[in-house]
Design a protein around this motif. Sequence first.
Motif, PDB file in Angstrom:
ATOM      1  N   ALA A 161     -21.557 -33.721 -11.369  1.00  0.00           N
ATOM      2  CA  ALA A 161     -22.414 -32.891 -10.521  1.00  0.00           C
ATOM      3  C   ALA A 161     -23.892 -33.097 -10.840  1.00  0.00           C
ATOM      4  O   ALA A 161     -24.741 -33.124  -9.938  1.00  0.00           O
ATOM      5  N   ALA A 166     -14.577 -23.378  -2.479  1.00  0.00           N
ATOM      6  CA  ALA A 166     -14.888 -22.840  -3.803  1.00  0.00           C
ATOM      7  C   ALA A 166     -14.227 -21.491  -4.058  1.00  0.00           C
ATOM      8  O   ALA A 166     -14.132 -21.057  -5.213  1.00  0.00           O
ATOM      9  N   SER A 186     -14.925 -24.911  -8.654  1.00  0.00           N
ATOM     10  CA  SER A 186     -15.934 -25.820  -8.104  1.00  0.00           C
ATOM     11  C   SER A 186     -17.236 -25.695  -8.873  1.00  0.00           C
ATOM     12  O   SER A 186     -17.538 -24.642  -9.435  1.00  0.00           O
ATOM     13  N   VAL A 187     -17.994 -26.771  -8.874  1.00  0.00           N
ATOM     14  CA  VAL A 187     -19.293 -26.815  -9.538  1.00  0.00           C
ATOM     15  C   VAL A 187     -20.357 -27.041  -8.482  1.00  0.00           C
ATOM     16  O   VAL A 187     -20.190 -27.851  -7.563  1.00  0.00           O
ATOM     17  N   GLU A 188     -21.460 -26.338  -8.623  1.00  0.00           N
ATOM     18  CA  GLU A 188     -22.577 -26.469  -7.681  1.00  0.00           C
ATOM     19  C   GLU A 188     -23.333 -27.765  -7.951  1.00  0.00           C
ATOM     20  O   GLU A 188     -23.692 -28.071  -9.084  1.00  0.00           O
ATOM     21  N   SER A 231     -25.909 -28.672  -5.427  1.00  0.00           N
ATOM     22  CA  SER A 231     -27.222 -28.342  -4.884  1.00  0.00           C
ATOM     23  C   SER A 231     -27.991 -27.449  -5.840  1.00  0.00           C
ATOM     24  O   SER A 231     -27.418 -26.779  -6.693  1.00  0.00           O
ATOM     25  N   THR A 275     -15.109 -29.869  -6.358  1.00  0.00           N
ATOM     26  CA  THR A 275     -14.034 -29.204  -7.091  1.00  0.00           C
ATOM     27  C   THR A 275     -13.803 -29.912  -8.421  1.00  0.00           C
ATOM     28  O   THR A 275     -14.059 -31.118  -8.562  1.00  0.00           O
ATOM     29  N   ARG A 281     -26.096 -26.353   0.917  1.00  0.00           N
ATOM     30  CA  ARG A 281     -25.344 -26.264  -0.331  1.00  0.00           C
ATOM     31  C   ARG A 281     -24.393 -27.449  -0.443  1.00  0.00           C
ATOM     32  O   ARG A 281     -23.967 -28.034   0.550  1.00  0.00           O
ATOM     33  N   CYS A 282     -24.073 -27.782  -1.687  1.00  0.00           N
ATOM     34  CA  CYS A 282     -23.136 -28.874  -1.950  1.00  0.00           C
ATOM     35  C   CYS A 282     -22.379 -28.531  -3.227  1.00  0.00           C
ATOM     36  O   CYS A 282     -22.980 -28.117  -4.227  1.00  0.00           O
ATOM     37  N   THR A 283     -21.054 -28.679  -3.199  1.00  0.00           N
ATOM     38  CA  THR A 283     -20.214 -28.408  -4.364  1.00  0.00           C
ATOM     39  C   THR A 283     -19.183 -29.513  -4.526  1.00  0.00           C
ATOM     40  O   THR A 283     -18.960 -30.315  -3.608  1.00  0.00           O
ATOM     41  N   ARG A 323     -26.624 -34.685  -8.302  1.00  0.00           N
ATOM     42  CA  ARG A 323     -27.835 -33.923  -7.981  1.00  0.00           C
ATOM     43  C   ARG A 323     -29.090 -34.760  -8.245  1.00  0.00           C
ATOM     44  O   ARG A 323     -30.001 -34.812  -7.407  1.00  0.00           O
TER      45      ARG A 323
END
Length: 396
Positions: free
Chosen positions: A243, A38, A43-45, A47, A263, A259-261, A247
């Motif tokens: 995302a 990230a 990147s997008v979250e 989590s 791109t 955590r998880c992301t 989730r």
Amino acid sequence: MSLPVSAFAQKFGFARADVSLGNWRTRPYSAWSFQNVAELVPSVEISTSATIEDETVEPLGALLEQTVDVGAGSETVKSFLARSDTDTLVVMKAGSFVGEYNAPTVDPSAPHIVFSISKSLTAILAGVLQDERLLDPAEPVTRYVPEAAGTAYEHTTVQQVLDMRVSLDFVEAYLDPESDFARYRRAMLWNPMRASDKSETLREVILSLPKAGGPHGGPFRYYSPLSDLLGIIVERASGLRYADLFREKLWMPLRARGRCTVTVDAEGTARAAGGVSMTARDLARVGEMMRNGGMAGSRAIVTERWVRDTLSAGDPAAWKAGDFAHLLKDGSYRNKWYQSGFPNGAFMAIGIHGQWLYVDPVREVTIVRLSSQHEPVDDPLDQQALRFYEQIAAML
């Protein structure tokens, strides 16, 4: 007078400023960048801010000194992990963590990019939508992505996309800077732009790829853009951004801890084929969910019917005529998961640079190995890795 060496440089052997889009997937820089994607790519979250206390996982300990022979002579488990640039190894048995190994450069709480294991995760989202009757894999791609009309995908079904049986004129040339693959990577913002390059989005590149000569539904052909197309399909079918869908339908029901992301490109399209980063422990939880027929504890994430289809309905003939028959001679591929063809029914998700999720349902063993190998593809090492997982599972 020389400047003091930073803690970063002491740990990794190079400075943070040395890492760039031009070298982040090569050693030694990947030892850091694969845990910090990230910082390099938008990147997008995935989590949430709500945290669940993680389980205590002990070091692998004595298992590291056990002897294996993966085809390169007798060596310890620890020796194999070191020479294969393994960042993290997590082992589960019958639903419980046995232990983990982390290289000195690794923070086990940091999300590690899993590359093409992302494809298998995206397929789970497709399976959930199929169970909810929001996605029909027998339907043409154009039902969900109307702008695919007139492209190589016009007469392709969603199931053919899921099974990599689409006739496409494309080569996964990871190391060729002049190839369509390099153009594809520039569109996803993974490679630096050159002065002569045209600015394109990921969706534009995917839809521009030409059809090959053969019909759809033929041999297994490994084309990563198909999985990014699947990411677009699941967004259109669900009405949710990738995302958010990930989730809601996988991350939270799984009770993932870290955590998880993922791109994204310039217009926010997720790199569903390879852009997910997550911890090894949470990836092991995904493997356990699949081993248990779609159940994560008391929660059904995807139906047992979909898991059974994924693990048993691959076409061996399409596989034998396809791109990876050298990896698993009796294997098959269904819904972006690999079936080994081994007597133990092992199945797996695989990513370049040494990312593996290996599940042995007979021995009730799940193994995650996340790595920072220099080469994107190393066929001899992949064969050794398969023997390594079999021997680790047998030890338990």
